[in-house]
Design a protein around this motif. Structure first.
Motif, PDB file in Angstrom:
ATOM      1  N   SER A  98      16.272  -3.816  12.927  1.00  0.00           N
ATOM      2  CA  SER A  98      16.615  -5.053  12.765  1.00  0.00           C
ATOM      3  C   SER A  98      17.357  -5.526  13.825  1.00  0.00           C
ATOM      4  N   GLU A  99      18.126  -4.721  14.647  1.00  0.00           N
ATOM      5  CA  GLU A  99      18.991  -5.038  15.949  1.00  0.00           C
ATOM      6  C   GLU A  99      18.035  -5.391  16.979  1.00  0.00           C
ATOM      7  N   THR A 100      17.165  -4.611  17.578  1.00  0.00           N
ATOM      8  CA  THR A 100      16.580  -4.670  18.488  1.00  0.00           C
ATOM      9  C   THR A 100      15.055  -5.616  18.120  1.00  0.00           C
ATOM     10  N   ARG A 101      14.722  -5.875  16.831  1.00  0.00           N
ATOM     11  CA  ARG A 101      13.716  -6.550  16.418  1.00  0.00           C
ATOM     12  C   ARG A 101      12.309  -5.739  16.817  1.00  0.00           C
ATOM     13  N   ALA A 102      12.305  -4.319  16.889  1.00  0.00           N
ATOM     14  CA  ALA A 102      11.261  -3.757  17.421  1.00  0.00           C
ATOM     15  C   ALA A 102      10.698  -2.593  16.462  1.00  0.00           C
ATOM     16  N   LEU A 103       9.694  -2.353  16.257  1.00  0.00           N
ATOM     17  CA  LEU A 103       9.079  -1.350  15.373  1.00  0.00           C
ATOM     18  C   LEU A 103       9.213   0.213  16.239  1.00  0.00           C
ATOM     19  N   VAL A 104       9.958   0.993  15.509  1.00  0.00           N
ATOM     20  CA  VAL A 104      10.192   2.262  15.660  1.00  0.00           C
ATOM     21  C   VAL A 104       9.078   3.495  15.743  1.00  0.00           C
ATOM     22  N   GLY A 105       8.415   3.406  14.762  1.00  0.00           N
ATOM     23  CA  GLY A 105       7.323   4.277  14.251  1.00  0.00           C
ATOM     24  C   GLY A 105       7.036   4.479  12.859  1.00  0.00           C
ATOM     25  N   HIS A 106       6.061   5.444  12.369  1.00  0.00           N
ATOM     26  CA  HIS A 106       6.165   5.540  10.884  1.00  0.00           C
ATOM     27  C   HIS A 106       5.590   6.889  10.653  1.00  0.00           C
ATOM     28  N   ASP A 162      22.996   1.383   9.101  1.00  0.00           N
ATOM     29  CA  ASP A 162      22.730   1.090  10.657  1.00  0.00           C
ATOM     30  C   ASP A 162      21.779   0.017  11.120  1.00  0.00           C
ATOM     31  N   GLY A 163      21.286  -0.848  10.114  1.00  0.00           N
ATOM     32  CA  GLY A 163      20.298  -1.779  10.454  1.00  0.00           C
ATOM     33  C   GLY A 163      18.844  -1.181  10.550  1.00  0.00           C
ATOM     34  N   MET A 164      18.423  -0.157  10.003  1.00  0.00           N
ATOM     35  CA  MET A 164      17.117   0.350  10.270  1.00  0.00           C
ATOM     36  C   MET A 164      16.471  -0.205   8.949  1.00  0.00           C
ATOM     37  N   ILE A 165      15.414  -0.731   9.020  1.00  0.00           N
ATOM     38  CA  ILE A 165      14.430  -1.125   7.812  1.00  0.00           C
ATOM     39  C   ILE A 165      13.390  -0.088   7.679  1.00  0.00           C
ATOM     40  N   ALA A 166      13.075   0.347   6.454  1.00  0.00           N
ATOM     41  CA  ALA A 166      12.054   1.105   6.095  1.00  0.00           C
ATOM     42  C   ALA A 166      11.311   0.337   4.868  1.00  0.00           C
ATOM     43  N   LEU A 167      10.221   0.311   5.114  1.00  0.00           N
ATOM     44  CA  LEU A 167       9.266  -0.396   4.434  1.00  0.00           C
ATOM     45  C   LEU A 167       7.737   0.459   4.105  1.00  0.00           C
ATOM     46  N   ALA A 168       7.627   0.785   2.832  1.00  0.00           N
ATOM     47  CA  ALA A 168       6.340   1.322   2.588  1.00  0.00           C
ATOM     48  C   ALA A 168       5.072   0.597   2.573  1.00  0.00           C
ATOM     49  N   LEU A 169       3.936   0.936   3.476  1.00  0.00           N
ATOM     50  CA  LEU A 169       2.745   0.296   3.276  1.00  0.00           C
ATOM     51  C   LEU A 169       1.623   1.347   2.738  1.00  0.00           C
ATOM     52  N   ASN A 172      -1.636  19.655  -2.239  1.00  0.00           N
ATOM     53  CA  ASN A 172      -0.550  19.833  -1.254  1.00  0.00           C
ATOM     54  C   ASN A 172      -1.000  20.724  -0.433  1.00  0.00           C
ATOM     55  N   LYS A 173      -2.299  21.515  -0.464  1.00  0.00           N
ATOM     56  CA  LYS A 173      -2.629  22.320   0.446  1.00  0.00           C
ATOM     57  C   LYS A 173      -3.418  21.788   1.632  1.00  0.00           C
ATOM     58  N   LYS A 174      -3.765  20.363   1.178  1.00  0.00           N
ATOM     59  CA  LYS A 174      -4.512  19.695   2.272  1.00  0.00           C
ATOM     60  C   LYS A 174      -3.805  18.526   2.920  1.00  0.00           C
ATOM     61  N   VAL A 175      -2.564  18.286   2.600  1.00  0.00           N
ATOM     62  CA  VAL A 175      -1.773  17.132   3.140  1.00  0.00           C
ATOM     63  C   VAL A 175      -0.696  17.759   3.945  1.00  0.00           C
ATOM     64  N   GLU A 176      -0.649  17.255   5.209  1.00  0.00           N
ATOM     65  CA  GLU A 176       0.457  17.362   6.356  1.00  0.00           C
ATOM     66  C   GLU A 176       1.076  16.033   6.404  1.00  0.00           C
ATOM     67  N   TRP A 177       2.334  15.881   6.928  1.00  0.00           N
ATOM     68  CA  TRP A 177       2.892  14.670   7.309  1.00  0.00           C
ATOM     69  C   TRP A 177       3.188  14.535   8.782  1.00  0.00           C
ATOM     70  N   ILE A 178       2.876  13.498   9.511  1.00  0.00           N
ATOM     71  CA  ILE A 178       3.106  13.432  10.781  1.00  0.00           C
ATOM     72  C   ILE A 178       3.625  12.257  11.150  1.00  0.00           C
ATOM     73  N   TRP A 179       4.600  12.106  12.304  1.00  0.00           N
ATOM     74  CA  TRP A 179       5.277  11.000  12.559  1.00  0.00           C
ATOM     75  C   TRP A 179       4.341  10.625  14.048  1.00  0.00           C
ATOM     76  N   THR A 180       4.258   9.073  13.837  1.00  0.00           N
ATOM     77  CA  THR A 180       3.788   8.320  14.975  1.00  0.00           C
ATOM     78  C   THR A 180       4.501   7.164  15.510  1.00  0.00           C
ATOM     79  N   ALA A 181       5.004   7.575  16.971  1.00  0.00           N
ATOM     80  CA  ALA A 181       5.871   6.484  17.393  1.00  0.00           C
ATOM     81  C   ALA A 181       4.966   5.131  17.584  1.00  0.00           C
ATOM     82  N   ALA A 182       5.911   4.090  17.770  1.00  0.00           N
ATOM     83  CA  ALA A 182       5.214   2.723  17.756  1.00  0.00           C
ATOM     84  C   ALA A 182       4.558   2.823  19.241  1.00  0.00           C
TER      85      ALA A 182
END
Length: 482
Positions: A212-220, A196-203, A132-142
């Motif tokens: 799913s409305e705009t058929r566009a990737l938001v980020g991860h 709201d039609g937002m798809i979440a997929l874990a890879l 846990n001391k070595k892991v941070e989580w970040i958001w990356t836009a598409a």
């Protein structure tokens, strides 16, 4: 005489490998010192420094791994819960308290046989603390630069594809997008669609959001470990679930950690070390969250509280599916041994004697599971490849209302309430999607969708029930017109 001859023989043989006279005496002296230190260390009750037992995995003499019932108040009174839309705001206001949740990994564990988990639990907790001391989580836009993905067990055509890259488009009704690093695990739950039609997929360890409305990737969302440390497979997401209001996304991983994400602000709001094994399933009874593990434990959590556990239950079998009924009256849990347990909706307090109100049995694991949204007390389950039966149960009587043989493995299922359909995703040998018409008490196949080259592991249905989303072991994500 015979003993002396053998002694001389042995001494001669032991001296042959050594080129220098007297070296054997040095080795014998070193062995005597080692033996004396070993005996002295044993008499003190601690391992000698030169023994192979690692001190990191050692338990203190006073250490005892308490169970949930010993650490938390039993039969606690129900809490007053505020409306669902205020959950994230309360978490922000109580962030100082939430920061203490990290100690929750030491708060609860298995409900049975705590002594046998003593040393293993201590080593696991030490490992988690260091990670846990070595892991941070970040958001990356598409629109930002994304990581380059490489696959070691796929062909060259897909190794350079990034998540949600177009593989083929056949009109607006059918699309095929890439899903590299999708875990080929029958027991994982890696796809969900919000209200709201937002798809979440874990890879792998990353969670992607696709509109799913705009058929566009938001980020991860992705972990950002210490560059000096190799990426740990334990960070891989094993399940995820949207809150019913679509504002929060919850994920569970293979080391027992649960995280809550504020999707609007693209940040992690809450995390807890909930289980000692893989988090196999998540389900919301908003504002509460229920989680299940492969060791058979169910924890009911309140993310707003500094001590988030408000209830717990256990079953002997490992859990691979978990879902609250639409009205929150009952909780269903499916096991790898083919048992379907129905639990009462009253989850307040930790009750060691708590039992499921009814249990049903099928020949294979209850992985595919779903409550009928419009038929109260009715639930559908799918059988594995040795079974292949699609069943609809009456949870009040425990009887099977109807069953139909699909002749293939059923990996997942979803109800489409507005269409009054049941949709199933299949594995070997057909790897297809089937929609069923449910007219009580019978099921009738309506349509079959083909295209996946490997088993269909996950399904989701958009809010207006116009489209189906599927993710398969062929590492593709597909959109279908329902």
């Amino acid at each position: 005489m015979e003993v002396q001859i053998r002694g001389r023989t042995m001494r001669y043989l032991r001296r042959r490998p050594y080129p220098f006279k007297g070296q054997i005496d040095v080795d014998e002296l070193a062995y005597r010192h080692f033996k004396r230190r070993l005996i002295q260390g044993s008499s003190r009750g601690a391992p000698a420094a030169s023994t192979p037992l690692p001190s990191g995995g050692r338990c203190d003499s006073g250490f005892e791994f308490d169970t949930v019932c010993q650490r938390l108040e039993l039969e606690s009174s129900p809490r007053d819960h505020k409306p669902a839309h205020g959950v994230l705001q309360e978490i922000k206001q109580a962030k100082a308290e939430v920061s203490q949740v990290g100690n929750c990994s030491q708060t609860f564990g298995p409900l049975n046989s705590p002594q046998q988990h003593t040393m293993r639990a201590r080593r696991w907790l030490d490992t988690e603390t260091s990670m846990n001391k070595k892991v941070e989580w970040i958001w990356t836009a598409a629109h930002q630069s994304r990581r380059h993905y490489q696959q070691t067990d796929t062909d060259e055509r897909t190794c350079d594809l990034k998540p949600f890259d177009n593989m083929s488009v056949q009109g607006k009704e059918r699309m095929t997008l890439s899903a590299p690093s999708l875990l080929n695990d029958y027991y994982a739950n890696l796809l969900d669609c919000s209200c709201d039609g937002m798809i979440a997929l874990a890879l792998g360890s990353d969670v992607y959001l696709w509109n799913s409305e705009t058929r566009a990737l938001v980020g991860h969302f992705q972990p950002s470990p210490d560059p000096s440390q190799p990426c740990c497979r334990a960070l891989s997401v094993s399940c995820l679930s949207w809150s019913r209001d679509g504002r929060a996304l919850c994920t569970g991983n293979r080391r027992g950690e649960i995280q809550l994400w504020d999707v609007d602000h693209k940040q992690r709001m809450w995390h807890v070390q909930s289980h000692l094994s893989v988090v196999s399933a998540l389900s919301w009874k908003q504002p509460l969250l229920s989680s299940a593990s492969t060791l058979g434990h169910i924890h009911h959590l309140d993310p707003r509280a500094s001590m988030p556990v408000v209830g717990a239950a256990t079953q002997e079998e490992g859990i691979c599916s978990l879902e609250w009924s639409p009205g929150n009256e009952w909780l269903a849990s499916g096991s790898k041994e083919g048992l379907l347990h129905i639990w009462d909706g009253d989850i307040a307090g930790i009750k060691t004697s708590q039992q499921s109100i009814i249990t049903m049995k099928q020949p294979s694991a209850v992985k595919a599971l779903g409550w009928c949204p419009w038929q109260r007390k009715t639930i559908a389950t799918g059988g594995g490849w040795k079974d292949g039966q699609l069943r609809v149960w009456d949870t009040q009587s425990g009887s099977c209302l109807t069953s139909i043989n699909t002749n293939s493995q059923i990996c997942c299922l979803r109800w489409a309430e507005k269409r009054r359909y049941l949709v199933t995703g299949h594995g070997v040998p057909h790897n297809l999607i089937t929609s069923w018409s449910w007219e009580f008490p019978s099921l009738s196949p309506m349509r079959q969708l083909t295209g996946h080259s490997d088993r269909v592991l996950h399904l989701a249905v958009n809010p207006d029930n116009a489209h189906i989303f599927s993710a398969g072991a062929d590492q593709s994500f597909r959109l279908w017109d329902l």
